[in-house]
Scaffold this motif. Structure first.
Motif, PDB file in Angstrom:
ATOM      1  N   VAL A 154       0.896  -1.156   0.000  1.00  0.00           N
ATOM      2  CA  VAL A 154       0.000   0.000   0.000  1.00  0.00           C
ATOM      3  C   VAL A 154       0.933   1.203   0.000  1.00  0.00           C
ATOM      4  CG1 VAL A 154      -1.710   1.305   1.301  1.00  0.00           C
ATOM      5  CG2 VAL A 154      -1.861  -1.197   1.187  1.00  0.00           C
ATOM      6  N   VAL A 155       0.711   2.130  -0.932  1.00  0.00           N
ATOM      7  CA  VAL A 155       1.631   3.243  -1.129  1.00  0.00           C
ATOM      8  C   VAL A 155       0.922   4.562  -0.841  1.00  0.00           C
ATOM      9  CG1 VAL A 155       3.164   4.394  -2.764  1.00  0.00           C
ATOM     10  CG2 VAL A 155       2.813   1.903  -2.911  1.00  0.00           C
ATOM     11  N   ASP A 156       1.483   5.328   0.092  1.00  0.00           N
ATOM     12  CA  ASP A 156       0.988   6.662   0.419  1.00  0.00           C
ATOM     13  C   ASP A 156       1.983   7.697  -0.089  1.00  0.00           C
ATOM     14  OD1 ASP A 156      -1.241   5.732   1.823  1.00  0.00           O
ATOM     15  OD2 ASP A 156      -0.158   5.683   3.722  1.00  0.00           O
ATOM     16  N   ALA A 157       1.492   8.723  -0.762  1.00  0.00           N
ATOM     17  CA  ALA A 157       2.316   9.854  -1.182  1.00  0.00           C
ATOM     18  C   ALA A 157       1.757  11.093  -0.499  1.00  0.00           C
ATOM     19  CB  ALA A 157       2.302  10.009  -2.693  1.00  0.00           C
ATOM     20  N   THR A 158       2.576  11.711   0.339  1.00  0.00           N
ATOM     21  CA  THR A 158       2.162  12.893   1.094  1.00  0.00           C
ATOM     22  C   THR A 158       2.907  14.112   0.562  1.00  0.00           C
ATOM     23  OG1 THR A 158       1.748  11.569   3.068  1.00  0.00           O
ATOM     24  CG2 THR A 158       2.023  13.946   3.393  1.00  0.00           C
ATOM     25  N   PHE A 159       2.148  15.103   0.138  1.00  0.00           N
ATOM     26  CA  PHE A 159       2.692  16.341  -0.416  1.00  0.00           C
ATOM     27  C   PHE A 159       2.583  17.429   0.646  1.00  0.00           C
ATOM     28  CE2 PHE A 159       1.089  13.655  -3.728  1.00  0.00           C
ATOM     29  CZ  PHE A 159       2.065  13.710  -4.712  1.00  0.00           C
ATOM     30  N   ARG A 160       3.648  18.273   0.786  1.00  0.00           N
ATOM     31  CA  ARG A 160       3.681  19.293   1.823  1.00  0.00           C
ATOM     32  C   ARG A 160       3.998  20.681   1.256  1.00  0.00           C
ATOM     33  NH1 ARG A 160       7.125  15.771   3.087  1.00  0.00           N
ATOM     34  NH2 ARG A 160       8.884  17.203   3.160  1.00  0.00           N
TER      35      ARG A 160
ATOM     36  N   THR B  70      12.101  -2.229   0.459  1.00  0.00           N
ATOM     37  CA  THR B  70      10.993  -1.297   0.636  1.00  0.00           C
ATOM     38  C   THR B  70      11.516   0.137   0.633  1.00  0.00           C
ATOM     39  OG1 THR B  70       9.860  -2.982   1.932  1.00  0.00           O
ATOM     40  CG2 THR B  70       9.012  -0.740   2.105  1.00  0.00           C
ATOM     41  N   GLU B  71      12.651   0.362   1.269  1.00  0.00           N
ATOM     42  CA  GLU B  71      13.241   1.701   1.320  1.00  0.00           C
ATOM     43  C   GLU B  71      13.638   2.190  -0.069  1.00  0.00           C
ATOM     44  OE1 GLU B  71      14.395  -0.384   5.248  1.00  0.00           O
ATOM     45  OE2 GLU B  71      14.052  -0.962   3.160  1.00  0.00           O
ATOM     46  N   VAL B  72      14.277   1.329  -0.846  1.00  0.00           N
ATOM     47  CA  VAL B  72      14.687   1.697  -2.213  1.00  0.00           C
ATOM     48  C   VAL B  72      13.463   2.009  -3.068  1.00  0.00           C
ATOM     49  CG1 VAL B  72      15.696   0.766  -4.350  1.00  0.00           C
ATOM     50  CG2 VAL B  72      16.904   0.499  -2.164  1.00  0.00           C
ATOM     51  N   LEU B  73      12.434   1.220  -2.947  1.00  0.00           N
ATOM     52  CA  LEU B  73      11.223   1.455  -3.737  1.00  0.00           C
ATOM     53  C   LEU B  73      10.522   2.743  -3.316  1.00  0.00           C
ATOM     54  CD1 LEU B  73       9.867  -2.183  -4.035  1.00  0.00           C
ATOM     55  CD2 LEU B  73      11.056  -0.828  -5.781  1.00  0.00           C
ATOM     56  N   ALA B  74      10.536   3.066  -2.023  1.00  0.00           N
ATOM     57  CA  ALA B  74       9.948   4.329  -1.562  1.00  0.00           C
ATOM     58  C   ALA B  74      10.681   5.510  -2.192  1.00  0.00           C
ATOM     59  CB  ALA B  74       9.982   4.414  -0.037  1.00  0.00           C
ATOM     60  N   ARG B  75      12.020   5.440  -2.224  1.00  0.00           N
ATOM     61  CA  ARG B  75      12.803   6.514  -2.841  1.00  0.00           C
ATOM     62  C   ARG B  75      12.519   6.594  -4.345  1.00  0.00           C
ATOM     63  NH1 ARG B  75      18.784   5.502  -2.456  1.00  0.00           N
ATOM     64  NH2 ARG B  75      18.224   4.063  -4.116  1.00  0.00           N
ATOM     65  N   THR B  76      12.421   5.458  -4.998  1.00  0.00           N
ATOM     66  CA  THR B  76      12.151   5.435  -6.435  1.00  0.00           C
ATOM     67  C   THR B  76      10.831   6.120  -6.758  1.00  0.00           C
ATOM     68  OG1 THR B  76      13.430   3.403  -6.728  1.00  0.00           O
ATOM     69  CG2 THR B  76      11.778   3.912  -8.425  1.00  0.00           C
ATOM     70  N   VAL B  77       9.783   5.774  -6.027  1.00  0.00           N
ATOM     71  CA  VAL B  77       8.468   6.380  -6.263  1.00  0.00           C
ATOM     72  C   VAL B  77       8.520   7.879  -5.961  1.00  0.00           C
ATOM     73  CG1 VAL B  77       6.041   6.399  -5.552  1.00  0.00           C
ATOM     74  CG2 VAL B  77       7.229   4.216  -5.880  1.00  0.00           C
ATOM     75  N   ALA B  78       9.168   8.269  -4.869  1.00  0.00           N
ATOM     76  CA  ALA B  78       9.268   9.691  -4.523  1.00  0.00           C
ATOM     77  C   ALA B  78      10.014  10.470  -5.596  1.00  0.00           C
ATOM     78  CB  ALA B  78       9.961   9.849  -3.171  1.00  0.00           C
TER      79      ALA B  78
ATOM     80  N   THR C  96       5.474   6.535   1.488  1.00  0.00           N
ATOM     81  CA  THR C  96       5.510   5.437   2.448  1.00  0.00           C
ATOM     82  C   THR C  96       4.973   4.187   1.787  1.00  0.00           C
ATOM     83  OG1 THR C  96       5.184   6.977   4.281  1.00  0.00           O
ATOM     84  CG2 THR C  96       4.713   4.646   4.720  1.00  0.00           C
ATOM     85  N   LEU C  97       5.738   3.100   1.880  1.00  0.00           N
ATOM     86  CA  LEU C  97       5.303   1.798   1.393  1.00  0.00           C
ATOM     87  C   LEU C  97       4.996   0.929   2.593  1.00  0.00           C
ATOM     88  CD1 LEU C  97       6.628   2.902  -1.224  1.00  0.00           C
ATOM     89  CD2 LEU C  97       7.279   0.555  -1.722  1.00  0.00           C
ATOM     90  N   HIS C  98       3.749   0.498   2.708  1.00  0.00           N
ATOM     91  CA  HIS C  98       3.310  -0.372   3.791  1.00  0.00           C
ATOM     92  C   HIS C  98       3.438  -1.815   3.324  1.00  0.00           C
ATOM     93  CE1 HIS C  98       1.391   3.023   5.967  1.00  0.00           C
ATOM     94  NE2 HIS C  98       1.261   3.493   4.738  1.00  0.00           N
ATOM     95  N   GLU C  99       4.356  -2.552   3.955  1.00  0.00           N
ATOM     96  CA  GLU C  99       4.519  -3.975   3.637  1.00  0.00           C
ATOM     97  C   GLU C  99       3.400  -4.799   4.253  1.00  0.00           C
ATOM     98  OE1 GLU C  99       8.277  -6.019   3.854  1.00  0.00           O
ATOM     99  OE2 GLU C  99       9.259  -4.111   4.275  1.00  0.00           O
ATOM    100  N   SER C 100       2.926  -4.342   5.392  1.00  0.00           N
ATOM    101  CA  SER C 100       1.855  -5.026   6.107  1.00  0.00           C
ATOM    102  C   SER C 100       1.252  -4.019   7.075  1.00  0.00           C
ATOM    103  CB  SER C 100       2.406  -6.240   6.878  1.00  0.00           C
ATOM    104  OG  SER C 100       3.158  -5.797   7.995  1.00  0.00           O
ATOM    105  N   HIS C 101       0.336  -4.494   7.903  1.00  0.00           N
ATOM    106  CA  HIS C 101      -0.279  -3.600   8.887  1.00  0.00           C
ATOM    107  C   HIS C 101       0.667  -3.291  10.052  1.00  0.00           C
ATOM    108  CE1 HIS C 101      -0.951  -7.584  10.494  1.00  0.00           C
ATOM    109  NE2 HIS C 101      -1.232  -7.049  11.661  1.00  0.00           N
ATOM    110  N   VAL C 102       1.829  -3.955  10.105  1.00  0.00           N
ATOM    111  CA  VAL C 102       2.761  -3.721  11.206  1.00  0.00           C
ATOM    112  C   VAL C 102       4.145  -3.255  10.760  1.00  0.00           C
ATOM    113  CG1 VAL C 102       1.586  -5.331  12.769  1.00  0.00           C
ATOM    114  CG2 VAL C 102       3.448  -6.162  11.306  1.00  0.00           C
ATOM    115  N   ALA C 103       4.390  -3.120   9.456  1.00  0.00           N
ATOM    116  CA  ALA C 103       5.715  -2.718   8.987  1.00  0.00           C
ATOM    117  C   ALA C 103       5.622  -1.863   7.732  1.00  0.00           C
ATOM    118  CB  ALA C 103       6.568  -3.958   8.701  1.00  0.00           C
ATOM    119  N   TRP C 104       6.374  -0.756   7.712  1.00  0.00           N
ATOM    120  CA  TRP C 104       6.410   0.120   6.556  1.00  0.00           C
ATOM    121  C   TRP C 104       7.701   0.914   6.568  1.00  0.00           C
ATOM    122  CZ3 TRP C 104       2.757   0.443  10.405  1.00  0.00           C
ATOM    123  CH2 TRP C 104       2.842   1.523  11.273  1.00  0.00           C
ATOM    124  N   ALA C 105       8.016   1.501   5.422  1.00  0.00           N
ATOM    125  CA  ALA C 105       9.204   2.341   5.283  1.00  0.00           C
ATOM    126  C   ALA C 105       8.835   3.564   4.464  1.00  0.00           C
ATOM    127  CB  ALA C 105      10.333   1.568   4.604  1.00  0.00           C
ATOM    128  N   SER C 106       9.538   4.673   4.722  1.00  0.00           N
ATOM    129  CA  SER C 106       9.260   5.930   4.045  1.00  0.00           C
ATOM    130  C   SER C 106      10.532   6.556   3.505  1.00  0.00           C
ATOM    131  CB  SER C 106       8.609   6.940   5.000  1.00  0.00           C
ATOM    132  OG  SER C 106       7.398   6.466   5.497  1.00  0.00           O
TER     133      SER C 106
END
Length: 132
Positions: free
Chosen positions: A33-39, A84-92, A117-127
């Protein structure tokens, strides 16, 4: 600081190199599950952070470039572990390129940063967080 988050998901296959990854060294699938937060500090002339429709559309396109693919076979990831971290950076980074190209609207040029932020599961994610 104001923020807006849009969400989508992607399904990929990949494997890792390195003993630290144990059984994940074998080819396996992952659904994120991928969240993109813009600020931004101040709202744009229309009173928004970013056009939610355009942000959603661009995130979907980027994830479409990755989903249902074996990332081990993708030239963009040659020689690297697609953690997960590499993929979060790639998408960002791909979203940032689209912001700079105007694909999220002219108002998005005033964005200060984004976090993916990439959510691997309901208990683990990386941003990955970056400035724009």
């Amino acid at each position: 600081m104001f923020s807006v988050t849009v969400r989508d998901h992607m399904m990929i296959a990949h494997s890792f190199r390195g003993e630290v990854f144990g059984p994940a060294q074998r080819l396996h699938g992952a659904t994120f599950v991928v969240d993109a937060t813009f600020r931004r500090a101040e709202l744009d002339a229309d009173g928004i952070v970013v056009d939610i429709g355009l942000a959603t559309e661009q995130l979907k396109e980027i994830l479409g470039e990755l989903t249902y693919r074996n990332l081990d076979e993708e030239p963009a990831f040659a020689g690297m572990n697609t953690t997960t971290e590499v993929l979060a950076r790639t998408v960002a980074d791909r979203l940032a390129e689209r912001v700079h190209a105007g694909r999220l609207g002219e108002g998005a040029r005033g964005l200060a940063g984004l976090t993916v932020t990439l959510h691997e599961s309901h208990v683990a994610w990386a941003s990955y967080e970056r400035t724009l």
